[in-house]
Design an enzyme around this catalytic site. Structure first.
Site, PDB file in Angstrom:
ATOM      1  N   LEU A 125       0.833  -1.205   0.000  1.00  0.00           N
ATOM      2  CA  LEU A 125       0.000   0.000   0.000  1.00  0.00           C
ATOM      3  C   LEU A 125       0.876   1.267   0.000  1.00  0.00           C
ATOM      4  O   LEU A 125       0.726   2.138  -0.854  1.00  0.00           O
ATOM      5  CB  LEU A 125      -0.921  -0.012   1.236  1.00  0.00           C
ATOM      6  CG  LEU A 125      -1.854   1.192   1.392  1.00  0.00           C
ATOM      7  CD1 LEU A 125      -2.877   1.250   0.252  1.00  0.00           C
ATOM      8  CD2 LEU A 125      -2.598   1.122   2.742  1.00  0.00           C
ATOM      9  N   GLU A 127       3.626   4.125  -0.402  1.00  0.00           N
ATOM     10  CA  GLU A 127       4.524   4.552  -1.489  1.00  0.00           C
ATOM     11  C   GLU A 127       5.468   5.610  -0.940  1.00  0.00           C
ATOM     12  O   GLU A 127       5.221   6.171   0.136  1.00  0.00           O
ATOM     13  CB  GLU A 127       3.692   5.106  -2.648  1.00  0.00           C
ATOM     14  CG  GLU A 127       2.770   4.039  -3.221  1.00  0.00           C
ATOM     15  CD  GLU A 127       1.979   4.494  -4.445  1.00  0.00           C
ATOM     16  OE1 GLU A 127       2.079   5.684  -4.839  1.00  0.00           O
ATOM     17  OE2 GLU A 127       1.265   3.638  -4.998  1.00  0.00           O
ATOM     18  N   SER A 132       0.627   7.928   5.461  1.00  0.00           N
ATOM     19  CA  SER A 132      -0.672   8.116   6.130  1.00  0.00           C
ATOM     20  C   SER A 132      -1.758   8.452   5.106  1.00  0.00           C
ATOM     21  O   SER A 132      -2.905   8.026   5.235  1.00  0.00           O
ATOM     22  CB  SER A 132      -0.576   9.262   7.147  1.00  0.00           C
ATOM     23  OG  SER A 132       0.430   8.983   8.093  1.00  0.00           O
ATOM     24  N   ILE A 157       7.808  -2.421   2.465  1.00  0.00           N
ATOM     25  CA  ILE A 157       6.875  -3.547   2.386  1.00  0.00           C
ATOM     26  C   ILE A 157       7.403  -4.751   3.186  1.00  0.00           C
ATOM     27  O   ILE A 157       8.402  -5.380   2.802  1.00  0.00           O
ATOM     28  CB  ILE A 157       6.583  -3.911   0.912  1.00  0.00           C
ATOM     29  CG1 ILE A 157       6.091  -2.666   0.146  1.00  0.00           C
ATOM     30  CG2 ILE A 157       5.569  -5.053   0.820  1.00  0.00           C
ATOM     31  CD1 ILE A 157       4.899  -1.943   0.788  1.00  0.00           C
ATOM     32  N   THR A 158       6.722  -5.053   4.292  1.00  0.00           N
ATOM     33  CA  THR A 158       7.091  -6.191   5.153  1.00  0.00           C
ATOM     34  C   THR A 158       6.972  -7.490   4.356  1.00  0.00           C
ATOM     35  O   THR A 158       5.999  -7.656   3.606  1.00  0.00           O
ATOM     36  CB  THR A 158       6.150  -6.237   6.376  1.00  0.00           C
ATOM     37  OG1 THR A 158       6.272  -5.010   7.081  1.00  0.00           O
ATOM     38  CG2 THR A 158       6.483  -7.399   7.295  1.00  0.00           C
ATOM     39  N   ARG A 268      19.638  -9.134  40.421  1.00  0.00           N
ATOM     40  CA  ARG A 268      20.652  -8.084  40.517  1.00  0.00           C
ATOM     41  C   ARG A 268      20.690  -7.502  41.934  1.00  0.00           C
ATOM     42  O   ARG A 268      19.645  -7.067  42.458  1.00  0.00           O
ATOM     43  CB  ARG A 268      20.319  -6.976  39.503  1.00  0.00           C
ATOM     44  CG  ARG A 268      21.218  -5.767  39.557  1.00  0.00           C
ATOM     45  CD  ARG A 268      22.600  -6.091  39.045  1.00  0.00           C
ATOM     46  NE  ARG A 268      23.417  -4.887  38.943  1.00  0.00           N
ATOM     47  CZ  ARG A 268      24.722  -4.917  38.730  1.00  0.00           C
ATOM     48  NH1 ARG A 268      25.356  -6.094  38.584  1.00  0.00           N
ATOM     49  NH2 ARG A 268      25.417  -3.808  38.644  1.00  0.00           N
ATOM     50  N   GLU A 363       0.885   0.447  10.089  1.00  0.00           N
ATOM     51  CA  GLU A 363      -0.559   0.130  10.114  1.00  0.00           C
ATOM     52  C   GLU A 363      -1.345   1.295  10.717  1.00  0.00           C
ATOM     53  O   GLU A 363      -2.305   1.102  11.467  1.00  0.00           O
ATOM     54  CB  GLU A 363      -0.818  -1.206  10.811  1.00  0.00           C
ATOM     55  CG  GLU A 363      -0.120  -2.339  10.062  1.00  0.00           C
ATOM     56  CD  GLU A 363      -0.796  -3.675  10.150  1.00  0.00           C
ATOM     57  OE1 GLU A 363      -1.974  -3.747  10.540  1.00  0.00           O
ATOM     58  OE2 GLU A 363      -0.133  -4.663   9.788  1.00  0.00           O
ATOM     59  N   THR A 365      -0.237   5.422  12.017  1.00  0.00           N
ATOM     60  CA  THR A 365       0.524   5.964  13.152  1.00  0.00           C
ATOM     61  C   THR A 365      -0.420   6.227  14.331  1.00  0.00           C
ATOM     62  O   THR A 365      -1.651   6.217  14.174  1.00  0.00           O
ATOM     63  CB  THR A 365       1.190   7.303  12.760  1.00  0.00           C
ATOM     64  OG1 THR A 365       0.156   8.258  12.484  1.00  0.00           O
ATOM     65  CG2 THR A 365       2.094   7.162  11.535  1.00  0.00           C
ATOM     66  N   SER A 366       0.165   6.528  15.485  1.00  0.00           N
ATOM     67  CA  SER A 366      -0.673   6.848  16.662  1.00  0.00           C
ATOM     68  C   SER A 366      -1.560   8.054  16.374  1.00  0.00           C
ATOM     69  O   SER A 366      -2.722   8.101  16.807  1.00  0.00           O
ATOM     70  CB  SER A 366       0.207   7.124  17.887  1.00  0.00           C
ATOM     71  OG  SER A 366       0.789   5.930  18.332  1.00  0.00           O
TER      72      SER A 366
HETATM   73  C1  LIG Z   1       9.295  -1.488   9.333  1.00  0.00           C
HETATM   74  C2  LIG Z   1       8.124  -1.006   8.547  1.00  0.00           C
HETATM   75  C3  LIG Z   1       7.289  -1.935   7.948  1.00  0.00           C
HETATM   76  C4  LIG Z   1       6.195  -1.505   7.167  1.00  0.00           C
HETATM   77  N1  LIG Z   1       5.412  -2.435   6.516  1.00  0.00           N
HETATM   78  C5  LIG Z   1       4.496  -2.003   5.599  1.00  0.00           C
HETATM   79  C6  LIG Z   1       3.802  -2.935   4.766  1.00  0.00           C
HETATM   80  O1  LIG Z   1       3.967  -4.162   4.873  1.00  0.00           O
HETATM   81  N2  LIG Z   1       2.948  -2.457   3.825  1.00  0.00           N
HETATM   82  C7  LIG Z   1       2.727  -1.126   3.651  1.00  0.00           C
HETATM   83  O2  LIG Z   1       1.942  -0.762   2.773  1.00  0.00           O
HETATM   84  N3  LIG Z   1       3.343  -0.208   4.461  1.00  0.00           N
HETATM   85  C8  LIG Z   1       4.238  -0.610   5.408  1.00  0.00           C
HETATM   86  N4  LIG Z   1       4.904   0.299   6.193  1.00  0.00           N
HETATM   87  C9  LIG Z   1       4.633   1.713   6.015  1.00  0.00           C
HETATM   88  C10 LIG Z   1       3.901   2.349   7.180  1.00  0.00           C
HETATM   89  O3  LIG Z   1       2.565   1.888   7.206  1.00  0.00           O
HETATM   90  C11 LIG Z   1       4.034   3.867   7.026  1.00  0.00           C
HETATM   91  O4  LIG Z   1       5.375   4.181   7.347  1.00  0.00           O
HETATM   92  C12 LIG Z   1       3.045   4.613   7.899  1.00  0.00           C
HETATM   93  O5  LIG Z   1       1.745   4.483   7.398  1.00  0.00           O
HETATM   94  C13 LIG Z   1       3.372   6.115   8.012  1.00  0.00           C
HETATM   95  O6  LIG Z   1       3.602   6.672   6.753  1.00  0.00           O
HETATM   96  P1  LIG Z   1       4.917   7.548   6.497  1.00  0.00           P
HETATM   97  O7  LIG Z   1       6.084   6.774   6.990  1.00  0.00           O
HETATM   98  O8  LIG Z   1       4.913   7.964   5.087  1.00  0.00           O
HETATM   99  O9  LIG Z   1       4.736   8.803   7.446  1.00  0.00           O
HETATM  100  P2  LIG Z   1       3.845  10.132   7.131  1.00  0.00           P
HETATM  101  O10 LIG Z   1       2.491   9.755   6.681  1.00  0.00           O
HETATM  102  O11 LIG Z   1       4.647  11.034   6.264  1.00  0.00           O
HETATM  103  O12 LIG Z   1       3.732  10.765   8.595  1.00  0.00           O
HETATM  104  C14 LIG Z   1       4.797  11.521   9.201  1.00  0.00           C
HETATM  105  C15 LIG Z   1       4.256  12.093  10.521  1.00  0.00           C
HETATM  106  O13 LIG Z   1       3.139  12.963  10.249  1.00  0.00           O
HETATM  107  C16 LIG Z   1       2.004  12.532  10.971  1.00  0.00           C
HETATM  108  N5  LIG Z   1       0.787  12.788  10.196  1.00  0.00           N
HETATM  109  C17 LIG Z   1       0.553  12.500   8.884  1.00  0.00           C
HETATM  110  N6  LIG Z   1      -0.683  12.885   8.526  1.00  0.00           N
HETATM  111  C18 LIG Z   1      -1.252  13.436   9.637  1.00  0.00           C
HETATM  112  C19 LIG Z   1      -2.525  14.011   9.927  1.00  0.00           C
HETATM  113  N7  LIG Z   1      -3.492  14.085   9.007  1.00  0.00           N
HETATM  114  N8  LIG Z   1      -2.738  14.480  11.172  1.00  0.00           N
HETATM  115  C20 LIG Z   1      -1.784  14.390  12.137  1.00  0.00           C
HETATM  116  N9  LIG Z   1      -0.562  13.857  11.939  1.00  0.00           N
HETATM  117  C21 LIG Z   1      -0.301  13.377  10.691  1.00  0.00           C
HETATM  118  C22 LIG Z   1       2.212  11.051  11.219  1.00  0.00           C
HETATM  119  O14 LIG Z   1       1.460  10.586  12.335  1.00  0.00           O
HETATM  120  C23 LIG Z   1       3.727  11.010  11.466  1.00  0.00           C
HETATM  121  O15 LIG Z   1       3.986  11.370  12.789  1.00  0.00           O
HETATM  122  C24 LIG Z   1       5.952  -0.111   7.036  1.00  0.00           C
HETATM  123  C25 LIG Z   1       6.774   0.818   7.672  1.00  0.00           C
HETATM  124  C26 LIG Z   1       7.853   0.391   8.411  1.00  0.00           C
HETATM  125  C27 LIG Z   1       8.738   1.416   9.061  1.00  0.00           C
END
Ligand SMILES: Cc1cc2nc3c(=O)[nH]c(=O)nc-3n(C[C@H](O)[C@H](O)[C@H](O)COP(=O)(O)OP(=O)(O)OC[C@H]3O[C@@H](n4cnc5c(N)ncnc54)[C@H](O)[C@@H]3O)c2cc1C
Length: 383
Positions: A125, A127, A132, A157-158, A268, A363, A365-366
């Protein structure tokens, strides 16, 4: 609600616990340092039925309910989150989605292979430009004769370099946002699909996280999963259930942190007594213990809602939000109990903290979980 496990659930939990002690625990440090998990683990997970939980036996599944699935996921998370992630993605995001949305032909083609561990799946999913904001993905699938031709890049991609099939999300029309997205099942040996392992991760180091590049990847129309244009709903429904398994994995991390902290505090000695005697150390342990119980109860509630056919998406976001933050807190508190030894990778807690850290990111973010919960409470979407 009865929180007592049935005989079947207890048996599957014990099976997973023994599996972790035998097949995972002895190798955890080595796999973490090598940035690789022994791939024979996949067939072993399949042989025990862990890759077929909740899937119909007719398709090679091992049945069981969602609480049994949580129990296994928690045990695997207690052992090694890199292994837990293989199951959460291959079974939780791919196999279960094919079981729900797939045609009979797609189910017969993929489910027996995925449930046995003959094949594993990955979920494409994210890119480079859309994490997000996944609904604005730009990978394109263009209809051409009876086929689709796909171009684009998928990030983080895991299972990416191990997988035999990608559940891939691509834009099939120019409707802006998520309405133009469709889902495809793309075998990873399709010409034009290349994969690159992403090294240097903070945690989950044993896991095959990859970038996938698709250049003129041609798939037949039969590769479309579910109706055209429904891809984003398919992705979101997969992730809603997926969040339960991430939460269960986080309970496993927090439980491992608790076990390690209690053991170490008893052994300990400082100032002539074991450090377990000191109230400030007990406070750290007590905080971990409450986090474990609260995270587990929120997670089991999701399983119960799914098994009773009730709405579970908001409950899954709450469980994932709380359990992932709790796992980070618990591992960090456990590291404090270990003092300087916690900072060395011969001891388990540093890895728990590194592995836990990603749980608040992937899956959803918080912050995204809070927006989902806020939308459910107020009726107003912030997206
Ligand atoms: C080890 C690992 C394994 C993964 N496995 C998969 C997988 O198997 N398949 C897959 O598709 N993806 C995978 N991901 C991707 C993962 O789901 C994304 O990294 C995640 O969804 C966040 O996207 P981003 O890294 O682009 O961060 P961004 O979306 O750029 O976010 C950056 C920051 O901005 C915040 N933010 C963004 N939008 C908002 C908003 N509207 N309001 C408030 N805060 C916001 C976020 O919370 C975050 O703190 C993986 C990532 C990692 C690190």
């Amino acid at each position: 609600m009865n929180l007592e496990l049935s005989e079947e659930q207890t048996a599957v939990q014990q099976l997973a616990e023994e599996f972790v002690e035998r097949e995972i625990t002895p190798h955890v440090i080595e796999w973490d340092r090598a940035e690789d998990v022994d791939r024979s683990i996949v067939k072993k997970l399949g042989a025990l039925g862990f890759l077929g939980l909740t899937i119909d036996e007719e398709y090679g599944g091992s049945g069981g309910d969602h609480l049994a699935y949580c129990l296994v996921t928690e045990e695997l998370g207690r052992g090694d989150s890199s292994v837990r992630g293989i199951v959460s993605v291959s079974l939780g995001l791919v196999t279960k989605t094919i079981a729900y949305w797939g045609s009979e032909e797609q189910k017969r083609a993929w489910l027996p292979r995925l449930t046995s561990g003959d094949a594993i799946g990955c979920f494409g999913l994210t890119e480079p430009g859309t994490g997000s904001d996944a609904g604005n993905l730009v990978t394109r699938a263009v209809a051409d004769g009876g086929d689709y031709v796909i171009n684009g890049t998928k990030m983080f991609i895991t299972n990416g370099t191990w997988a035999d099939v990608v559940l891939l999300f691509a834009r099939t029309n120019d409707t802006p946002g998520h309405r133009g997205v469709s889902a495809f099942l793309v075998p990873t040996d399709t010409p034009g699909l290349t994969r690159r392992t992403i090294h240097g991760k903070l945690g989950l180091r044993g896991q095959a996280t990859a970038e996938l590049v698709l250049e003129d990847v041609r798939v037949p129309a039969a590769a479309l999963l579910g109706p055209e244009g429904k891809g984003f709903s398919i992705a979101m429904s997969a992730l809603a259930k997926g969040r339960m398994s991430v939460a269960a994995g986080c309970v496993g991390i927090a439980q491992a942190a608790l076990d390690a902290a209690v053991r170490y505090a008893g052994e300990r000695e400082q100032f002539g007594k074991s450090i377990a005697h000191y109230q400030l150390v007990q406070e750290l342990i007590s905080d971990i213990s409450v986090d474990v119980d609260a995270a587990r109860l929120l997670t089991w509630r999701v399983a119960d809602l799914i098994d009773r056919g009730r709405d579970f998406a908001t409950a899954a976001s709450k469980a994932k939000l709380f359990a992932s933050e709790a796992a980070v807190r618990a591992a960090n508190n456990a590291l404090q109990v270990f003092g300087g030894y916690g900072y060395i990778d011969e001891y388990p807690v540093g890895k728990l903290l590194r592995d836990a850290r990603v749980m608040t990111l992937y899956e959803g973010t918080s912050q995204i979980q809070k927006l989902i919960i806020g939308r459910a409470e107020t009726g107003i979407s912030a997206f």
